[in-house]
Every structure is written in structure tokens, then in C-alpha cells.
Scaffold this motif. Structure first.
Motif, short mmCIF file in Angstrom:
data_model
loop_
_atom_site.label_atom_id
_atom_site.label_comp_id
_atom_site.label_asym_id
_atom_site.label_seq_id
_atom_site.Cartn_x
_atom_site.Cartn_y
_atom_site.Cartn_z
N ASP A 151 37.98 38.32 50.26
CA ASP A 151 36.85 39.23 50.02
C ASP A 151 37.19 40.68 50.28
O ASP A 151 36.68 41.57 49.59
N TYR A 152 38.02 40.95 51.27
CA TYR A 152 38.26 42.34 51.70
C TYR A 152 39.74 42.69 51.59
O TYR A 152 40.60 41.82 51.65
N ALA A 153 40.03 43.98 51.47
CA ALA A 153 41.42 44.45 51.38
C ALA A 153 42.22 43.96 52.58
O ALA A 153 43.36 43.52 52.44
N THR A 154 41.63 44.04 53.76
CA THR A 154 42.21 43.46 54.97
C THR A 154 41.38 42.24 55.31
O THR A 154 40.16 42.35 55.52
N ASP A 155 42.00 41.08 55.33
CA ASP A 155 41.28 39.84 55.50
C ASP A 155 40.36 39.87 56.73
O ASP A 155 40.80 40.19 57.83
N GLY A 156 39.08 39.59 56.51
CA GLY A 156 38.11 39.52 57.60
C GLY A 156 37.58 40.85 58.08
O GLY A 156 36.85 40.91 59.05
N VAL A 157 37.96 41.95 57.43
CA VAL A 157 37.53 43.29 57.86
C VAL A 157 36.72 43.93 56.73
O VAL A 157 37.28 44.57 55.83
N PRO A 158 35.38 43.79 56.76
CA PRO A 158 34.55 44.33 55.69
C PRO A 158 34.72 45.84 55.48
O PRO A 158 34.66 46.32 54.34
N SER A 159 34.98 46.57 56.55
CA SER A 159 35.10 48.03 56.41
C SER A 159 36.34 48.45 55.63
O SER A 159 36.47 49.61 55.24
N SER A 160 37.27 47.51 55.37
CA SER A 160 38.49 47.85 54.62
C SER A 160 38.22 47.93 53.11
O SER A 160 39.08 48.34 52.35
N GLY A 161 37.02 47.53 52.69
CA GLY A 161 36.67 47.60 51.28
C GLY A 161 36.95 46.30 50.55
O GLY A 161 37.58 45.38 51.08
N ALA A 162 36.44 46.23 49.34
CA ALA A 162 36.58 45.02 48.54
C ALA A 162 38.03 44.81 48.12
O ALA A 162 38.74 45.76 47.79
N GLN A 163 38.45 43.55 48.13
CA GLN A 163 39.79 43.18 47.67
C GLN A 163 39.82 43.24 46.15
O GLN A 163 38.93 42.74 45.49
N LYS A 164 40.81 43.86 45.60
CA LYS A 164 41.01 43.90 44.15
C LYS A 164 42.21 43.02 43.83
O LYS A 164 43.36 43.41 44.08
N PRO A 165 41.95 41.82 43.29
CA PRO A 165 43.07 40.91 42.99
C PRO A 165 44.08 41.56 42.06
O PRO A 165 43.73 42.28 41.13
N VAL A 166 45.35 41.28 42.30
CA VAL A 166 46.44 41.82 41.50
C VAL A 166 46.83 40.79 40.44
O VAL A 166 47.08 39.63 40.77
N LYS A 167 46.84 41.22 39.18
CA LYS A 167 47.12 40.29 38.08
C LYS A 167 48.47 39.59 38.24
O LYS A 167 48.61 38.42 37.93
N SER A 168 49.47 40.30 38.71
CA SER A 168 50.79 39.68 38.85
C SER A 168 50.75 38.54 39.87
O SER A 168 51.47 37.55 39.71
N ASP A 169 49.92 38.65 40.90
CA ASP A 169 49.77 37.55 41.86
C ASP A 169 49.14 36.34 41.19
O ASP A 169 49.55 35.20 41.41
N PHE A 170 48.10 36.59 40.35
CA PHE A 170 47.47 35.51 39.61
C PHE A 170 48.47 34.83 38.68
O PHE A 170 48.51 33.60 38.57
N ARG A 171 49.26 35.63 37.96
CA ARG A 171 50.24 35.06 37.03
C ARG A 171 51.26 34.20 37.77
O ARG A 171 51.58 33.10 37.33
N ALA A 172 51.77 34.69 38.90
CA ALA A 172 52.75 33.93 39.68
C ALA A 172 52.14 32.61 40.17
O ALA A 172 52.78 31.56 40.12
N TRP A 173 50.89 32.69 40.62
CA TRP A 173 50.21 31.49 41.11
C TRP A 173 50.01 30.50 39.95
O TRP A 173 50.26 29.31 40.10
N GLY A 174 49.58 30.99 38.80
CA GLY A 174 49.37 30.14 37.64
C GLY A 174 50.65 29.49 37.15
O GLY A 174 50.67 28.30 36.78
N LEU A 175 51.75 30.25 37.13
CA LEU A 175 53.03 29.68 36.71
C LEU A 175 53.47 28.58 37.66
O LEU A 175 54.05 27.57 37.23
N GLU A 176 53.21 28.77 38.95
CA GLU A 176 53.56 27.73 39.92
C GLU A 176 52.76 26.45 39.66
O GLU A 176 53.30 25.35 39.73
#
Length: 158
Positions: A13-38
Motif C-alpha cells: 500500500d505504501y512506498a515504505t511498507d506499513g508507513v502511511p506517511s511515506s505515500g502511496a506505493q506506485k508499482p513498477v512495471k518491470s517488477d510485474f513483468r519479472a513476477w509474471g515471467l516467473e
């Protein structure tokens, strides 16, 4: 074939896991692609590999591969943390050693066509393997001394 990032990290959910004040996490497409390929690798049968004295599984393009031929296997290369399921179409022998450790109590194993072997890579170039016979028979037969540890000394257990 190893997940670099887990899906919980990619989609947190957050840029820093569990820290709402760090802002919203923006998923990185390359991470998604690597995960999908796996995921694709783990659900797709890879190309056949020919049995050899040194069986090279690091380059396997799938989580399940067929091993063809009957050449004796004395070494396996597989990086730490990697796993490969192999279905054997021939009847090679796997010779155990200090870096190739099996589940047959330290004995060499002669496979039969259809046998499945799970190979797992560990640190220091150690590869462990577990054999699953097509015929359902165990690699080793438990001795009478093993029976208590298998639960046969407890009333009401078969």
C-alpha cells in the motif's frame, strides 16, 4: 527461476511498507513483468535436456523438464534457491557425492522411465534431490527400527 520480489512487496500500500506517511506505493512495471515471467516458467514445461555426467539445470527454461537418455549423472549445476522438477524418459543412474545429496540414505539411485526428481540448489554448489517413483515404490524400505518414528508404535494408528 526465483522470485526476486514477492507480490506482497510489489503491491504494498505504501512506498515504505506499513508507513502511511511515506505515500502511496506506485508499482513498477518491470517488477510485474519479472513476477509474471516467473509464474509462466513455473507453469510451463521447459525444453528437454539430455542426461550428461554434469547435468546443467541452471539454464532450464521451465520448472518441469524431461531428461532424456541414460548417461550416468555425477554432478548437477543449479544455483542456490532454484528448483527444477525433472521427469526422466530413460534409466540413468544418479551417483551421489559431497555436492549431490539424495534421499536414498547416501546410496546411488538408478532411475526408471517416468520417475520424477525434484532438484533444489543450495549454497556452496550443493544440490539436493528427491526421487518419486512412477511405480509408487519407495527408494528405501523402512527397517523395523524406523517403525516407531513412523508412528506405528502408537495405538490406533495404522
Amino acid at each position: 527461476m526465483s522470485f526476486v520480489k514477492k507480490i506482497a512487496e510489489i503491491l504494498r500500500d505504501y512506498a515504505t511498507d506499513g508507513v502511511p506517511s511515506s505515500g502511496a506505493q506506485k508499482p513498477v512495471k518491470s517488477d510485474f513483468r519479472a513476477w509474471g515471467l516467473e509464474i509462466e516458467k513455473r507453469t510451463t514445461k521447459g525444453s528437454d535436456i539430455t542426461a550428461a555426467a554434469t547435468l546443467v539445470l541452471d539454464g532450464a527454461d521451465g520448472y518441469l523438464v524431461d531428461i532424456t537418455g541414460s548417461t550416468t549423472i555425477t554432478a548437477v549445476t543449479l544455483s542456490e534457491g532454484m528448483e527444477v522438477w525433472a521427469r526422466f524418459t530413460g534409466a540413468p543412474q544418479i551417483t551421489v557425492g559431497s555436492n549431490l545429496i539424495g534421499n536414498a540414505g547416501g546410496s546411488n539411485v538408478t532411475l526408471a522411465a517416468g520417475d520424477m526428481v525434484l532438484f533444489k540448489g543450495y549454497a556452496a554448489s550443493i544440490v539436493r534431490f528427491w526421487v518419486f517413483r512412477l511405480n509408487g515404490k519407495p527408494l528405501t524400505t523402512p527397517s523395523l527400527y524406523d517403525l516407531p518414528s513412523l508412528g506405528f508404535d502408537q495405538p490406533g494408528r495404522a
